[in-house]
Every structure is written in structure tokens, then in C-alpha cells.
Design a protein around this motif. Structure first.
Motif, PDB file in Angstrom:
ATOM      1  N   GLU A  42       0.823  -1.213   0.000  1.00  0.00           N
ATOM      2  CA  GLU A  42       0.000   0.000   0.000  1.00  0.00           C
ATOM      3  C   GLU A  42       0.855   1.261   0.000  1.00  0.00           C
ATOM      4  O   GLU A  42       0.518   2.246  -0.650  1.00  0.00           O
ATOM      5  CB  GLU A  42      -0.916  -0.002   1.230  1.00  0.00           C
ATOM      6  N   TYR A  43       1.970   1.232   0.723  1.00  0.00           N
ATOM      7  CA  TYR A  43       2.867   2.388   0.822  1.00  0.00           C
ATOM      8  C   TYR A  43       4.207   2.030   0.184  1.00  0.00           C
ATOM      9  O   TYR A  43       5.258   2.127   0.813  1.00  0.00           O
ATOM     10  CB  TYR A  43       3.056   2.781   2.294  1.00  0.00           C
ATOM     11  N   LYS A  44       4.178   1.623  -1.067  1.00  0.00           N
ATOM     12  CA  LYS A  44       5.347   1.012  -1.694  1.00  0.00           C
ATOM     13  C   LYS A  44       6.523   1.951  -1.940  1.00  0.00           C
ATOM     14  O   LYS A  44       7.625   1.498  -2.135  1.00  0.00           O
ATOM     15  CB  LYS A  44       4.961   0.282  -2.972  1.00  0.00           C
ATOM     16  N   ARG A  45       6.326   3.234  -1.908  1.00  0.00           N
ATOM     17  CA  ARG A  45       7.442   4.157  -2.140  1.00  0.00           C
ATOM     18  C   ARG A  45       8.078   4.662  -0.843  1.00  0.00           C
ATOM     19  O   ARG A  45       8.942   5.529  -0.872  1.00  0.00           O
ATOM     20  CB  ARG A  45       6.967   5.331  -2.982  1.00  0.00           C
ATOM     21  N   ALA A  46       7.665   4.124   0.283  1.00  0.00           N
ATOM     22  CA  ALA A  46       8.198   4.559   1.572  1.00  0.00           C
ATOM     23  C   ALA A  46       9.661   4.122   1.724  1.00  0.00           C
ATOM     24  O   ALA A  46      10.108   3.164   1.097  1.00  0.00           O
ATOM     25  CB  ALA A  46       7.362   3.992   2.710  1.00  0.00           C
ATOM     26  N   THR A  47      10.359   4.825   2.588  1.00  0.00           N
ATOM     27  CA  THR A  47      11.772   4.551   2.837  1.00  0.00           C
ATOM     28  C   THR A  47      11.973   3.517   3.940  1.00  0.00           C
ATOM     29  O   THR A  47      12.884   2.702   3.883  1.00  0.00           O
ATOM     30  CB  THR A  47      12.495   5.854   3.253  1.00  0.00           C
ATOM     31  N   HIS A  48      11.125   3.582   4.987  1.00  0.00           N
ATOM     32  CA  HIS A  48      11.255   2.696   6.150  1.00  0.00           C
ATOM     33  C   HIS A  48       9.884   2.186   6.596  1.00  0.00           C
ATOM     34  O   HIS A  48       8.893   2.908   6.490  1.00  0.00           O
ATOM     35  CB  HIS A  48      11.897   3.435   7.334  1.00  0.00           C
ATOM     36  N   TYR A  49       9.894   0.958   7.097  1.00  0.00           N
ATOM     37  CA  TYR A  49       8.694   0.338   7.685  1.00  0.00           C
ATOM     38  C   TYR A  49       9.094  -0.173   9.070  1.00  0.00           C
ATOM     39  O   TYR A  49       9.431  -1.343   9.246  1.00  0.00           O
ATOM     40  CB  TYR A  49       8.193  -0.820   6.816  1.00  0.00           C
ATOM     41  N   VAL A  50       9.089   0.709  10.018  1.00  0.00           N
ATOM     42  CA  VAL A  50       9.476   0.386  11.391  1.00  0.00           C
ATOM     43  C   VAL A  50       8.295  -0.309  12.054  1.00  0.00           C
ATOM     44  O   VAL A  50       7.148   0.085  11.839  1.00  0.00           O
ATOM     45  CB  VAL A  50       9.835   1.688  12.140  1.00  0.00           C
ATOM     46  N   TYR A  51       8.564  -1.337  12.870  1.00  0.00           N
ATOM     47  CA  TYR A  51       7.428  -2.014  13.504  1.00  0.00           C
ATOM     48  C   TYR A  51       7.758  -2.574  14.871  1.00  0.00           C
ATOM     49  O   TYR A  51       8.916  -2.738  15.241  1.00  0.00           O
ATOM     50  CB  TYR A  51       6.884  -3.118  12.611  1.00  0.00           C
ATOM     51  N   ALA A  52       6.681  -2.867  15.577  1.00  0.00           N
ATOM     52  CA  ALA A  52       6.750  -3.602  16.840  1.00  0.00           C
ATOM     53  C   ALA A  52       5.414  -4.312  17.005  1.00  0.00           C
ATOM     54  O   ALA A  52       4.381  -3.797  16.588  1.00  0.00           O
ATOM     55  CB  ALA A  52       6.997  -2.667  18.014  1.00  0.00           C
ATOM     56  N   TYR A  53       5.460  -5.498  17.561  1.00  0.00           N
ATOM     57  CA  TYR A  53       4.208  -6.152  17.923  1.00  0.00           C
ATOM     58  C   TYR A  53       4.365  -6.882  19.236  1.00  0.00           C
ATOM     59  O   TYR A  53       5.465  -7.244  19.644  1.00  0.00           O
ATOM     60  CB  TYR A  53       3.690  -7.082  16.826  1.00  0.00           C
ATOM     61  N   ARG A  54       3.237  -7.041  19.875  1.00  0.00           N
ATOM     62  CA  ARG A  54       3.165  -7.773  21.141  1.00  0.00           C
ATOM     63  C   ARG A  54       1.894  -8.598  21.105  1.00  0.00           C
ATOM     64  O   ARG A  54       0.804  -8.074  20.909  1.00  0.00           O
ATOM     65  CB  ARG A  54       3.130  -6.778  22.299  1.00  0.00           C
ATOM     66  N   SER A  55       2.053  -9.891  21.259  1.00  0.00           N
ATOM     67  CA  SER A  55       0.900 -10.778  21.237  1.00  0.00           C
ATOM     68  C   SER A  55       1.162 -11.950  22.167  1.00  0.00           C
ATOM     69  O   SER A  55       2.060 -12.756  21.922  1.00  0.00           O
ATOM     70  CB  SER A  55       0.642 -11.276  19.813  1.00  0.00           C
TER      71      SER A  55
END
Length: 125
Positions: A42-55
Motif C-alpha cells: 500500500e505504501y510502496k514508495r516509503a523509505t522505512h517500515y518500522v514495527y513492533a508487535y506484542r501478542s
């Protein structure tokens, strides 16, 4: 402990960089990669995809090529501090040409997530 039951999105701009923050329910950590791949499309031209998850008892974070310790881990710490579980958070960054420096970058990522968390309606687990 608390969680959310729908997805929330917010965006902000800092020194010409655009940050789009998404938080979504995540009851099965094995589905996170699929969700992240969809965000990358969806955001294919972005520079970074920072993430965190907790489950449940599992958690993970990534700085995605940002300086180490400035993005993913501080977001994960925020989820623990605010006692939020069964969620995934992705901050999409479109680099605007100006470096923020490590301290400002860390504060920007944490502020983006904090602003979005303040808009969420939480449910008790």
C-alpha cells in the motif's frame, strides 16, 4: 491488560519526512508478516517500515534500517509501559531529505505512536 478491536491510522510530518502510523489487532503473531507485506504494498514508495508487535508472550520489533535502537524497540517499550497486548504497530516513513539525528528520530517515532494510542478506544482483555 488492554487491547484494541479495530485498526487506527494517523500521520504527521517532521522536517519534511512524512510518518504514517498504523496500529491493528494481532491475536496471532504468525499473521504479522502478511499484514506488514500488505502495508508495504500500500505504501510502496516509503523509505522505512518500522514495527513492533506484542501478542501474548511473543514480541518483536525492527528499526528497518534506521539507526539501531531509535525506532522499533522504543515502540515496543511503549506497548509494555502502557500495558497493551495483542497489537501490531507499523510506522511508515517517507524520508524528506533532512536527517533528524538519533535523538529526534527516537522522539518522533515514540510521539507518532503515542499520539495514535491516545486516539484509540481500548477494551480490557
Amino acid at each position: 491488560m488492554k487491547t484494541i478491536d479495530k485498526e487506527y491510522t494517523n500521520s504527521s510530518e517532521v522536517l519534511s519526512s512524512r510518518f504514517i502510523t498504523l496500529i491493528f489487532p494481532l491475536v496471532d503473531p504468525s499473521l504479522f508478516k502478511e499484514k506488514l507485506d500488505g502495508i508495504k504494498k500500500e505504501y510502496k514508495r516509503a523509505t522505512h517500515y518500522v514495527y513492533a508487535y506484542r501478542s501474548h508472550s511473543l514480541s518483536k520489533s525492527s528499526d528497518d534500517k534506521e539507526p539501531s535502537g531509535t525506532a522499533g524497540h522504543p515502540i515496543l517499550d511503549l506497548l509494555y509501559k502502557r500495558d497493551i497486548d495483542d497489537v501490531g504497530v507499523v510506522v511508515v516513513r517517507y524520508y524528506g531529505g533532512r536527517k533528524l539525528g538519533s535523538g529526534r528520530l527516537l522522539r518522533t517515532y515514540v510521539n507518532c505512536v503515542n499520539e495514535l494510542l491516545n486516539q484509540c478506544e481500548f477494551v480490557e482483555m
